[in-house]
Design a protein around this motif. Structure first.
Motif, mmCIF file in Angstrom:
data_model
loop_
_atom_site.group_PDB
_atom_site.id
_atom_site.type_symbol
_atom_site.label_atom_id
_atom_site.label_comp_id
_atom_site.label_asym_id
_atom_site.label_seq_id
_atom_site.Cartn_x
_atom_site.Cartn_y
_atom_site.Cartn_z
ATOM 1 N N PRO A 167 -1.491 -10.834 2.734
ATOM 2 C CA PRO A 167 -1.257 -11.244 4.122
ATOM 3 C C PRO A 167 -2.438 -12.026 4.670
ATOM 4 O O PRO A 167 -3.597 -11.715 4.399
ATOM 5 C CB PRO A 167 -1.088 -9.910 4.855
ATOM 6 N N ILE A 168 -2.151 -13.060 5.450
ATOM 7 C CA ILE A 168 -3.205 -13.810 6.130
ATOM 8 C C ILE A 168 -2.996 -13.798 7.645
ATOM 9 O O ILE A 168 -3.856 -14.259 8.385
ATOM 10 C CB ILE A 168 -3.308 -15.252 5.605
ATOM 11 N N ALA A 169 -1.883 -13.237 8.104
ATOM 12 C CA ALA A 169 -1.652 -13.076 9.547
ATOM 13 C C ALA A 169 -0.501 -12.096 9.763
ATOM 14 O O ALA A 169 0.453 -12.066 8.978
ATOM 15 C CB ALA A 169 -1.324 -14.411 10.213
ATOM 16 N N PHE A 170 -0.622 -11.299 10.820
ATOM 17 C CA PHE A 170 0.424 -10.344 11.201
ATOM 18 C C PHE A 170 1.012 -10.745 12.550
ATOM 19 O O PHE A 170 0.278 -11.132 13.466
ATOM 20 C CB PHE A 170 -0.140 -8.928 11.317
ATOM 21 N N TYR A 171 2.347 -10.600 12.686
ATOM 22 C CA TYR A 171 3.041 -10.864 13.948
ATOM 23 C C TYR A 171 3.966 -9.695 14.267
ATOM 24 O O TYR A 171 4.823 -9.341 13.451
ATOM 25 C CB TYR A 171 3.878 -12.148 13.858
ATOM 26 N N GLU A 172 3.805 -9.106 15.430
ATOM 27 C CA GLU A 172 4.707 -8.050 15.890
ATOM 28 C C GLU A 172 5.484 -8.597 17.083
ATOM 29 O O GLU A 172 4.901 -9.084 18.068
ATOM 30 C CB GLU A 172 3.924 -6.804 16.298
ATOM 31 N N VAL A 173 6.818 -8.533 17.002
ATOM 32 C CA VAL A 173 7.685 -9.141 18.011
ATOM 33 C C VAL A 173 8.150 -8.082 19.004
ATOM 34 O O VAL A 173 8.673 -7.036 18.608
ATOM 35 C CB VAL A 173 8.898 -9.824 17.350
ATOM 36 N N LYS A 174 7.938 -8.352 20.292
ATOM 37 C CA LYS A 174 8.341 -7.433 21.358
ATOM 38 C C LYS A 174 8.968 -8.223 22.502
ATOM 39 O O LYS A 174 8.763 -9.427 22.639
ATOM 40 C CB LYS A 174 7.130 -6.666 21.908
ATOM 41 N N SER A 175 9.712 -7.507 23.323
ATOM 42 C CA SER A 175 10.065 -8.084 24.612
ATOM 43 C C SER A 175 8.840 -7.974 25.507
ATOM 44 O O SER A 175 7.950 -7.156 25.272
ATOM 45 C CB SER A 175 11.238 -7.328 25.237
ATOM 46 N N SER A 213 8.565 -6.851 28.536
ATOM 47 C CA SER A 213 8.532 -5.537 29.193
ATOM 48 C C SER A 213 8.136 -4.449 28.207
ATOM 49 O O SER A 213 7.425 -3.504 28.545
ATOM 50 C CB SER A 213 9.894 -5.225 29.811
ATOM 51 N N GLY A 214 8.584 -4.576 26.958
ATOM 52 C CA GLY A 214 8.239 -3.587 25.951
ATOM 53 C C GLY A 214 6.779 -3.663 25.549
ATOM 54 O O GLY A 214 6.191 -2.660 25.137
ATOM 55 N N ALA A 215 6.180 -4.850 25.673
ATOM 56 C CA ALA A 215 4.783 -5.020 25.288
ATOM 57 C C ALA A 215 3.826 -4.430 26.312
ATOM 58 O O ALA A 215 2.762 -3.918 25.953
ATOM 59 C CB ALA A 215 4.477 -6.503 25.088
ATOM 60 N N ILE A 216 4.185 -4.487 27.567
ATOM 61 C CA ILE A 216 3.267 -4.086 28.636
ATOM 62 C C ILE A 216 2.783 -2.658 28.459
ATOM 63 O O ILE A 216 1.597 -2.362 28.620
ATOM 64 C CB ILE A 216 3.949 -4.256 30.018
ATOM 65 N N GLY A 217 3.664 -1.748 28.102
ATOM 66 C CA GLY A 217 3.270 -0.350 27.993
ATOM 67 C C GLY A 217 2.796 0.076 26.622
ATOM 68 O O GLY A 217 2.559 1.261 26.410
ATOM 69 N N GLY A 218 2.656 -0.865 25.696
ATOM 70 C CA GLY A 218 2.342 -0.458 24.338
ATOM 71 C C GLY A 218 1.172 -1.163 23.684
ATOM 72 O O GLY A 218 1.081 -1.189 22.452
ATOM 73 N N PHE A 219 0.259 -1.721 24.475
ATOM 74 C CA PHE A 219 -0.850 -2.463 23.880
ATOM 75 C C PHE A 219 -1.775 -1.555 23.074
ATOM 76 O O PHE A 219 -2.181 -1.898 21.959
ATOM 77 C CB PHE A 219 -1.649 -3.200 24.959
ATOM 78 N N GLU A 220 -2.128 -0.395 23.644
ATOM 79 C CA GLU A 220 -3.033 0.505 22.915
ATOM 80 C C GLU A 220 -2.425 0.939 21.585
ATOM 81 O O GLU A 220 -3.096 0.946 20.547
ATOM 82 C CB GLU A 220 -3.360 1.744 23.761
ATOM 83 N N LYS A 221 -1.148 1.290 21.619
ATOM 84 C CA LYS A 221 -0.459 1.724 20.407
ATOM 85 C C LYS A 221 -0.391 0.600 19.379
ATOM 86 O O LYS A 221 -0.562 0.820 18.178
ATOM 87 C CB LYS A 221 0.952 2.202 20.768
ATOM 88 N N LEU A 222 -0.170 -0.629 19.866
ATOM 89 C CA LEU A 222 -0.076 -1.771 18.965
ATOM 90 C C LEU A 222 -1.424 -2.076 18.313
ATOM 91 O O LEU A 222 -1.493 -2.395 17.123
ATOM 92 C CB LEU A 222 0.429 -2.993 19.728
ATOM 93 N N ILE A 223 -2.506 -1.957 19.078
ATOM 94 C CA ILE A 223 -3.845 -2.175 18.533
ATOM 95 C C ILE A 223 -4.124 -1.161 17.423
ATOM 96 O O ILE A 223 -4.627 -1.514 16.343
ATOM 97 C CB ILE A 223 -4.915 -2.055 19.631
ATOM 98 N N LEU A 224 -3.801 0.107 17.660
ATOM 99 C CA LEU A 224 -4.008 1.150 16.655
ATOM 100 C C LEU A 224 -3.157 0.885 15.409
ATOM 101 O O LEU A 224 -3.592 1.125 14.276
ATOM 102 C CB LEU A 224 -3.681 2.524 17.235
ATOM 103 N N PHE A 225 -1.950 0.394 15.626
ATOM 104 C CA PHE A 225 -1.051 0.074 14.522
ATOM 105 C C PHE A 225 -1.641 -1.036 13.650
ATOM 106 O O PHE A 225 -1.714 -0.909 12.414
ATOM 107 C CB PHE A 225 0.309 -0.351 15.076
ATOM 108 N N PHE A 226 -2.094 -2.126 14.286
ATOM 109 C CA PHE A 226 -2.698 -3.222 13.541
ATOM 110 C C PHE A 226 -3.956 -2.755 12.810
ATOM 111 O O PHE A 226 -4.209 -3.120 11.666
ATOM 112 C CB PHE A 226 -3.061 -4.374 14.481
ATOM 113 N N ARG A 227 -4.750 -1.927 13.480
ATOM 114 C CA ARG A 227 -6.007 -1.450 12.900
ATOM 115 C C ARG A 227 -5.734 -0.597 11.655
ATOM 116 O O ARG A 227 -6.415 -0.713 10.642
ATOM 117 C CB ARG A 227 -6.781 -0.651 13.951
ATOM 118 N N LYS A 228 -4.730 0.251 11.747
ATOM 119 C CA LYS A 228 -4.377 1.109 10.604
ATOM 120 C C LYS A 228 -3.902 0.264 9.430
ATOM 121 O O LYS A 228 -4.270 0.519 8.265
ATOM 122 C CB LYS A 228 -3.286 2.092 11.032
ATOM 123 N N LEU A 229 -3.104 -0.753 9.718
ATOM 124 C CA LEU A 229 -2.589 -1.613 8.655
ATOM 125 C C LEU A 229 -3.712 -2.423 8.011
ATOM 126 O O LEU A 229 -3.778 -2.553 6.786
ATOM 127 C CB LEU A 229 -1.520 -2.544 9.231
#
Length: 226
Positions: free
Chosen positions: A52-60, A62-78
């Motif tokens: 992989p050379i880049a990751f993309y997570e697709v959200k709406s 409204s769905g992104a607003i409440g999930g930034f911390e969780k998304l950061i942790l997800f990317f970090r774990k990966l």
């Protein structure tokens, strides 16, 4: 059900936009990753079709607003699983625009603190950039090291889950019936044997003042030259 259908439609639309922006279809990997480390919606992969050379997570939006911390942790774990930090993006469809907007979260994955006001992140959003190949030899080496590490873990699982417990149970039974008795010296010898068995899977094993190391320079050089 409606939410899943909407997210699926977003992913199909984003995949089409990637192709429209010049991303080779063969380099677009959908649902990329490995359980339990994480599955990202899209990854752009190198010429080997697996690095992989880049990751993309697709959200709406409204769905992104409440999930930034969780998304950061997800990317970090990966990224931690692969042993690298590559570009990590949140992708959302702005209702005021026809195209997707992209927020680069890489610096936050690397440790920078998220702003309290998430609107700042949306203000930093930009259009999906055109395709530009930026594969890195160092990334490939890191991926190979991560894969080798995972292979060593897979090899050691049968030893830890089956062989050691069976040996332990057998020794306890022999001790209970008086055939074999535990003494401090015997326990030390048993522990030393177990460490010797495990040493090929680790670069170093330390217990208090005792440390066992193996020379891994040759192995690392071999992995990097492959």
């Amino acid at each position: 059900m409606e939410k899943k259908r909407y997210e699926s439609e977003l992913e199909r639309a984003f995949e089409k936009e990637l192709v429209d922006k010049g991303y080779p279809a063969s380099r677009i990997a959908k649902d990329f990753g490995k359980i339990p480390y994480g599955i990202v919606d899209f990854a752009i992969v190198d010429v080997d079709y697996k690095t992989p050379i880049a990751f993309y997570e697709v959200k709406s939006k409204s769905g992104a607003i409440g999930g930034f911390e969780k998304l950061i942790l997800f990317f970090r774990k990966l990224c931690n699983f692969y042993g690298i930090t590559i570009s990590c993006y949140l992708v959302y469809l702005d209702t005021n625009k026809e195209n997707f907007s992209v927020i680069d979260l890489t610096k936050y994955v690397c440790g920078e603190k998220l702003p309290r006001d998430f609107e700042i992140l949306f203000n930093e959003a930009c259009d999906l950039p055109n395709y530009r190949y930026d594969g890195s030899g160092e990334v490939k080496k890191a991926i190979r090291r991560a894969e080798a590490k995972q292979q060593r873990i897979d090899k050691i699982k049968p030893i830890c889950w089956f062989m050691f417990p069976l040996i332990g149970i057998a020794l306890l039974v022999l001790d209970a019936i008086g055939i074999y008795s535990f003494t401090p010296m015997r326990l030390i010898v048993i522990g030393a044997i177990m460490l010797i068995i495990l040493l090929p899977f680790f670069s170093e094993i330390s217990i208090k003042d005792i440390s066992l190391k193996r020379n891994k320079d040759k192995r690392d050089n071999d992995e990097d030259n492959n």
